[in-house]
Enzyme design. Structure first.
Site, mmCIF file in Angstrom:
data_model
loop_
_atom_site.group_PDB
_atom_site.id
_atom_site.type_symbol
_atom_site.label_atom_id
_atom_site.label_comp_id
_atom_site.label_asym_id
_atom_site.label_seq_id
_atom_site.Cartn_x
_atom_site.Cartn_y
_atom_site.Cartn_z
ATOM 1 N N TYR A 1 0.846 -1.195 0.000
ATOM 2 C CA TYR A 1 0.000 0.000 0.000
ATOM 3 C C TYR A 1 0.883 1.247 0.000
ATOM 4 O O TYR A 1 0.594 2.227 -0.690
ATOM 5 C CB TYR A 1 -0.925 0.012 1.219
ATOM 6 C CG TYR A 1 -1.738 1.281 1.316
ATOM 7 C CD1 TYR A 1 -2.863 1.455 0.522
ATOM 8 C CD2 TYR A 1 -1.369 2.313 2.171
ATOM 9 C CE1 TYR A 1 -3.605 2.629 0.579
ATOM 10 C CE2 TYR A 1 -2.095 3.490 2.239
ATOM 11 C CZ TYR A 1 -3.216 3.644 1.445
ATOM 12 O OH TYR A 1 -3.926 4.815 1.495
ATOM 13 N N SER B 1 -3.381 13.627 7.594
ATOM 14 C CA SER B 1 -4.353 13.342 6.543
ATOM 15 C C SER B 1 -5.756 13.162 7.099
ATOM 16 O O SER B 1 -5.938 12.673 8.220
ATOM 17 C CB SER B 1 -3.939 12.068 5.799
ATOM 18 O OG SER B 1 -4.961 11.633 4.911
ATOM 19 N N TYR C 1 -9.863 16.218 2.508
ATOM 20 C CA TYR C 1 -10.641 15.775 1.352
ATOM 21 C C TYR C 1 -12.041 16.348 1.535
ATOM 22 O O TYR C 1 -12.687 16.077 2.553
ATOM 23 C CB TYR C 1 -10.718 14.250 1.291
ATOM 24 C CG TYR C 1 -9.438 13.559 0.894
ATOM 25 C CD1 TYR C 1 -8.902 13.712 -0.376
ATOM 26 C CD2 TYR C 1 -8.779 12.728 1.797
ATOM 27 C CE1 TYR C 1 -7.732 13.071 -0.750
ATOM 28 C CE2 TYR C 1 -7.607 12.072 1.437
ATOM 29 C CZ TYR C 1 -7.094 12.245 0.162
ATOM 30 O OH TYR C 1 -5.930 11.605 -0.196
ATOM 31 N N THR D 1 -6.810 18.478 -0.946
ATOM 32 C CA THR D 1 -6.365 17.624 -2.044
ATOM 33 C C THR D 1 -7.447 17.575 -3.116
ATOM 34 O O THR D 1 -8.612 17.326 -2.819
ATOM 35 C CB THR D 1 -6.050 16.212 -1.538
ATOM 36 O OG1 THR D 1 -4.947 16.287 -0.619
ATOM 37 C CG2 THR D 1 -5.668 15.284 -2.672
ATOM 38 N N LYS E 1 -3.431 20.970 -3.062
ATOM 39 C CA LYS E 1 -2.525 19.858 -3.369
ATOM 40 C C LYS E 1 -3.093 19.007 -4.504
ATOM 41 O O LYS E 1 -4.272 18.653 -4.495
ATOM 42 C CB LYS E 1 -2.332 18.982 -2.131
ATOM 43 C CG LYS E 1 -1.370 17.811 -2.330
ATOM 44 C CD LYS E 1 -1.201 17.045 -1.032
ATOM 45 C CE LYS E 1 -0.181 15.934 -1.160
ATOM 46 N NZ LYS E 1 -0.636 14.847 -2.043
ATOM 47 N N HIS F 1 -0.071 12.852 -6.573
ATOM 48 C CA HIS F 1 -0.476 11.924 -5.513
ATOM 49 C C HIS F 1 0.492 10.745 -5.418
ATOM 50 O O HIS F 1 0.109 9.610 -5.135
ATOM 51 C CB HIS F 1 -1.900 11.401 -5.768
ATOM 52 C CG HIS F 1 -2.702 11.205 -4.517
ATOM 53 N ND1 HIS F 1 -3.662 12.083 -4.101
ATOM 54 C CD2 HIS F 1 -2.684 10.225 -3.583
ATOM 55 C CE1 HIS F 1 -4.214 11.647 -2.977
ATOM 56 N NE2 HIS F 1 -3.629 10.515 -2.647
ATOM 57 N N ASP G 1 5.977 17.537 -4.344
ATOM 58 C CA ASP G 1 6.211 16.184 -3.844
ATOM 59 C C ASP G 1 6.220 15.215 -5.019
ATOM 60 O O ASP G 1 6.135 15.618 -6.177
ATOM 61 C CB ASP G 1 5.198 15.791 -2.761
ATOM 62 C CG ASP G 1 3.803 15.486 -3.288
ATOM 63 O OD1 ASP G 1 3.603 15.363 -4.511
ATOM 64 O OD2 ASP G 1 2.887 15.343 -2.464
ATOM 65 N N THR G 2 6.355 13.933 -4.713
ATOM 66 C CA THR G 2 6.371 12.801 -5.650
ATOM 67 C C THR G 2 7.777 12.497 -6.148
ATOM 68 O O THR G 2 8.408 13.305 -6.835
ATOM 69 C CB THR G 2 5.437 12.995 -6.853
ATOM 70 O OG1 THR G 2 4.097 13.228 -6.419
ATOM 71 C CG2 THR G 2 5.444 11.731 -7.730
ATOM 72 N N ILE H 1 10.599 11.889 -4.388
ATOM 73 C CA ILE H 1 11.765 12.292 -3.602
ATOM 74 C C ILE H 1 12.262 11.116 -2.754
ATOM 75 O O ILE H 1 11.544 10.611 -1.899
ATOM 76 C CB ILE H 1 11.433 13.498 -2.704
ATOM 77 C CG1 ILE H 1 11.171 14.741 -3.556
ATOM 78 C CG2 ILE H 1 12.555 13.759 -1.709
ATOM 79 C CD1 ILE H 1 10.652 15.926 -2.778
ATOM 80 N N GLY I 1 6.760 11.637 1.452
ATOM 81 C CA GLY I 1 5.735 10.682 1.854
ATOM 82 C C GLY I 1 6.336 9.307 2.078
ATOM 83 O O GLY I 1 6.632 8.897 3.199
ATOM 84 N N ARG I 2 6.550 8.575 0.983
ATOM 85 C CA ARG I 2 7.135 7.239 1.115
ATOM 86 C C ARG I 2 8.464 7.274 1.852
ATOM 87 O O ARG I 2 8.771 6.378 2.642
ATOM 88 C CB ARG I 2 7.340 6.621 -0.271
ATOM 89 C CG ARG I 2 6.055 6.230 -0.997
ATOM 90 C CD ARG I 2 6.399 5.613 -2.348
ATOM 91 N NE ARG I 2 5.208 5.217 -3.088
ATOM 92 C CZ ARG I 2 4.539 6.031 -3.918
ATOM 93 N NH1 ARG I 2 4.954 7.288 -4.077
ATOM 94 N NH2 ARG I 2 3.471 5.598 -4.564
#
Length: 411
Positions: A59, A141, A165, A191, A281, A305, A336-337, A339, A359-360
């Site tokens: 996930y 979140s 959201y 978002t 976002k 995302h 983001d995304t 990095i 994030g990850r």
């Protein structure tokens, strides 16, 4: 005839010469020692994969459909070329910057991530406390597994942001907004790239549910990762920052609550009810970036995302230069995304970003070792960023310019 240098004449080694070479390092065990052996975020990812059941790991690790977007985002960072300057004084490198009106000790913060206590039981508490200790923002979140109030209590000295959201039920959205304001959250991040759930095939194949289902497959998986299951089963069951307890698949949850009719008029409504910083976002085109600013956004996050929604979406790093050319100084540009290295952060700043989100990269640390793992991921990225800047001849974030980076220069 030239004689052989004495140093190259062979001899029988003496015991006293060997002794200094025979100093065996005492074995270091435990989480702290294991995390200190991690030199990169990729090392933390390897640890996380060994310690976390397949469904929650995938996930975090996975993306939508063929995962093309995520791969391209990482390739964009890998393909760029730095252009260093030499003979500059870089004895001290300052990574501090400001974002949305306040200072940050580092040029990155923690992005909003859903179901975080499913990855590791400390979840949002570890993330928010590590961010506070590092002097950087933390974003909770809507799909987080700790409440707004609990995160505020866990990190009372931290800078906490709330990601929203927008639901079809605006009254419930307004309730969340008011709770975030009352808890001292200074930034609302809405978002806008989730009209429907992306097709995350790893989750489909794993039968990913909230909470995780104890099938024969998961029981077998658990036998290799007993610490994760022990923590999961002996702590409070997953609950959400904004929802009652839910049982079902991730995609069903997203599709049941998110509003596919969302428009810029809703952004106007948010601007009217939220008095703090408003950030949009999920911006993926220059026109939408301009529109968001025209409708009152104090900041935008160039983001797809993490590749988890539309596969083959625009890559934020590649979009960044044209957005910065038009909007730099008119709004806070966050990216983001993709990095995974402090050098990625430096490249984004050089190309016009004011700030970045991870994030990850922090979730791998969380899965590898809880709070200590998040601390380690932050310290790795900070050290890499400082070293990259020093080698580029840059002593402070404000010195970075587009001249320091060439996109797509290497293949």
């Amino acid at each position: 005839m030239t004689s052989k240098p004495r140093a190259l004449t062979r001899r029988i080694p003496r015991v006293q010469d060997l002794a200094p070479l025979m100093q065996f390092k005492k074995p270091q065990l435990g989480t702290t020692a294991r995390l200190q052996r991690a030199s990169t975020v990729w090392d933390l990812r390897d640890m996380a994969k060994r310690r976390t059941p397949k469904a929650p790991f995938d996930y975090t690790d996975g993306a939508a459909e063929a995962e093309i977007t995520l791969r391209r985002a990482r390739e964009a960072f890998a393909d760029l070329q730095f252009r260093p300057g030499v003979l500059r004084n870089v004895e001290t490198v300052d990574l501090s910057t400001s974002v949305l009106g306040r200072s940050s000790a580092l040029p990155f913060g923690i992005a909003p991530t859903g179901f975080t206590r499913m990855m590791q039981s400390e979840g949002e508490y570890a993330g928010s406390q590590a961010a506070a200790a590092a002097g950087i923002p933390y974003t909770l979140s809507t799909m987080g597994t700790a409440s707004i109030e609990d995160v505020a209590a866990a990190a009372p000295d931290g800078r906490n942001w709330f990601q929203l959201y927008l639901w079809t039920d605006r009254d419930r959205s307004l309730e969340l907004i008011n709770r975030a304001a009352a808890a001292g959250f200074d930034t609302l991040m809405v978002t806008v790239d989730t009209a429907v759930a992306g097709e995350r095939l790893r989750d489909v194949r794993n039968g990913m549910t909230i909470p995780p289902a104890l099938t024969l497959k998961t029981v077998l998986d658990a036998s290799y990762r007993p610490a994760w299951w022990f923590n999961f089963l002996t702590h409070e069951p997953l609950s959400f920052a904004s929802l009652n307890r839910y049982s079902g698949t991730v995609a069903e949850l997203i599709n049941s609550m998110f509003d596919p009719t969302l428009t810029y008029e809703d952004l106007d409504w948010l601007r009217g009810v939220w008095k703090g910083n408003l950030v949009v976002k999920g911006v993926q085109t220059l026109d939408d970036a301009q529109q968001a600013v025209d409708h009152g956004a104090d900041g935008i996050v160039l983001s797809n995302h993490g590749g988890r929604q539309l596969d083959r979406a625009p890559i934020p790093l590649q979009l960044l230069p044209e957005v910065a050319a038009r909007l730099k100084g008119k709004t806070s540009i966050i990216l983001d995304t993709g990095i995974m290295n402090g050098g990625d952060i430096v490249a984004a700043l050089a190309l016009g970003a004011d700030f970045t989100l991870i994030g990850r990269a922090y979730l791998y640390g969380l899965m590898a070792g809880g709070r200590a793992g998040v601390d380690r991921s932050i310290s790795i990225l900070a050290a890499q960023a400082a070293r990259t800047m020093a080698l580029m001849g840059v002593a402070g974030v404000s010195e970075l310019t587009p001249d320091h980076v060439r996109l797509g220069a290497v293949r």
